[in-house]
Design a protein around this motif. Structure first.
Motif, mmCIF file in Angstrom:
data_model
loop_
_atom_site.group_PDB
_atom_site.id
_atom_site.type_symbol
_atom_site.label_atom_id
_atom_site.label_comp_id
_atom_site.label_asym_id
_atom_site.label_seq_id
_atom_site.Cartn_x
_atom_site.Cartn_y
_atom_site.Cartn_z
ATOM 1 N N THR A 107 0.835 -1.200 0.000
ATOM 2 C CA THR A 107 0.000 0.000 0.000
ATOM 3 C C THR A 107 0.872 1.254 0.000
ATOM 4 N N LEU A 108 0.274 2.352 -0.411
ATOM 5 C CA LEU A 108 0.950 3.652 -0.406
ATOM 6 C C LEU A 108 0.496 4.433 0.819
ATOM 7 N N LEU A 153 9.781 -0.928 -4.068
ATOM 8 C CA LEU A 153 8.984 -1.892 -4.828
ATOM 9 C C LEU A 153 9.784 -3.144 -5.135
ATOM 10 N N GLU A 154 11.030 -2.971 -5.566
ATOM 11 C CA GLU A 154 11.866 -4.124 -5.884
ATOM 12 C C GLU A 154 12.098 -4.991 -4.651
ATOM 13 N N ASN A 155 12.363 -4.333 -3.525
ATOM 14 C CA ASN A 155 12.616 -5.058 -2.277
ATOM 15 C C ASN A 155 11.382 -5.820 -1.815
ATOM 16 N N LEU A 167 -2.025 -1.943 -3.948
ATOM 17 C CA LEU A 167 -3.354 -1.349 -3.845
ATOM 18 C C LEU A 167 -3.187 0.160 -3.961
ATOM 19 N N ALA A 168 -3.713 0.738 -5.026
ATOM 20 C CA ALA A 168 -3.531 2.170 -5.295
ATOM 21 C C ALA A 168 -4.885 2.863 -5.410
ATOM 22 N N PRO A 169 -4.936 4.178 -5.129
ATOM 23 C CA PRO A 169 -6.174 4.928 -5.330
ATOM 24 C C PRO A 169 -6.579 4.876 -6.798
ATOM 25 N N ALA A 170 -7.877 4.938 -7.057
ATOM 26 C CA ALA A 170 -8.376 4.808 -8.426
ATOM 27 C C ALA A 170 -7.783 5.852 -9.364
ATOM 28 N N PRO A 183 -2.313 -5.810 4.515
ATOM 29 C CA PRO A 183 -1.113 -5.068 4.110
ATOM 30 C C PRO A 183 0.121 -5.944 4.148
ATOM 31 N N ALA A 184 0.885 -5.948 3.066
ATOM 32 C CA ALA A 184 2.100 -6.761 2.981
ATOM 33 C C ALA A 184 3.340 -5.891 3.002
ATOM 34 N N GLY A 185 3.138 -4.601 3.229
ATOM 35 C CA GLY A 185 4.278 -3.677 3.241
ATOM 36 C C GLY A 185 3.848 -2.301 2.779
#
Length: 212
Positions: free
Chosen positions: A121-122, A157-159, A174-177, A210-212
């Protein structure tokens, strides 16, 4: 594990085709899909092409879906979403987003494990920073964050993607629309097998962890 050469070659070619399917589909292929669909739903096909949009516009929608790894086998649902949405706007990106919402169950089955989506998530600061860098280039939504921000985001992101891969999970963000499409185009240049979804594209009842 020992794998024979023919299996390695087949797997490699299948992956290449999957990643580049959007470049292999054109008017002829989409016309053939419409012909097959017309056998069962002729009125739906007629109402969509040429009733709502042109064949060329539908090709762009189909390519956009394939670009993000979305199957177009359920052409009937795709056409229904396009026919319902086209009176509001014929913008390709708008239509793609509307189709994706209609295909929520398909998308959810692709990214969920037993009804749970383990998603990156952001945080609010990252969202606002990316939103301020949001623009358009030749009609395409694009992100142009400052270099330091871009590097930090890519490294994270890579990590996180590597960590998820080690756990046998897909990398899902998961990003805002309003940022989803632009974030996908930006991030997949560096993390190719990334899925970027919005909450509205997940089926009701889906749990997000959430995974990170």
């Amino acid at each position: 594990t020992l794998v024979d050469a023919s299996s390695v070659l087949t797997t490699h070619l299948s992956e290449l085709i999957r990643r580049n399917a959007h470049e292999l589909v054109g008017r002829q292929e989409v016309q053939e899909l419409l012909g097959a669909c017309a056998k069962d739903a002729p009125k739906l096909v007629e109402d969509t092409v040429p009733g709502a949009i042109t064949l060329g516009e539908l090709v762009r929608v189909v390519r956009g879906l394939l670009r993000e790894g979305i199957s177009v086998r359920d052409l009937r649902s795709i056409l229904e979403a396009v026919a319902d949405s086209a009176p509001r706007s014929k913008d390709t990106h708008f239509l793609i987003e509307q189709v994706r919402r209609r295909l929520a169950r398909q998308i959810t089955s692709r990214v969920a494990e037993r009804g749970v989506v383990y998603a990156l998530t952001l945080d609010r600061t990252a969202e606002e920073t990316l939103r301020h860098s949001l623009g358009h280039n030749d009609g395409e939504p694009t992100l142009a964050p400052e270099l330091a921000t871009a590097r930090a985001l890519i490294a994270a992101l890579e990590n996180k993607s590597a960590t998820l891969a080690a756990q046998g999970r897909s990398a899902v963000v998961l990003a805002p629309a309003d940022l989803r499409r632009a974030f996908f185009e930006f991030a997949t240049r560096f993390v190719p097998d990334l899925f970027v979804v919005s909450a509205r594209e997940l089926a009701p009842g889906t749990t997000i962890e959430p995974a990170g």
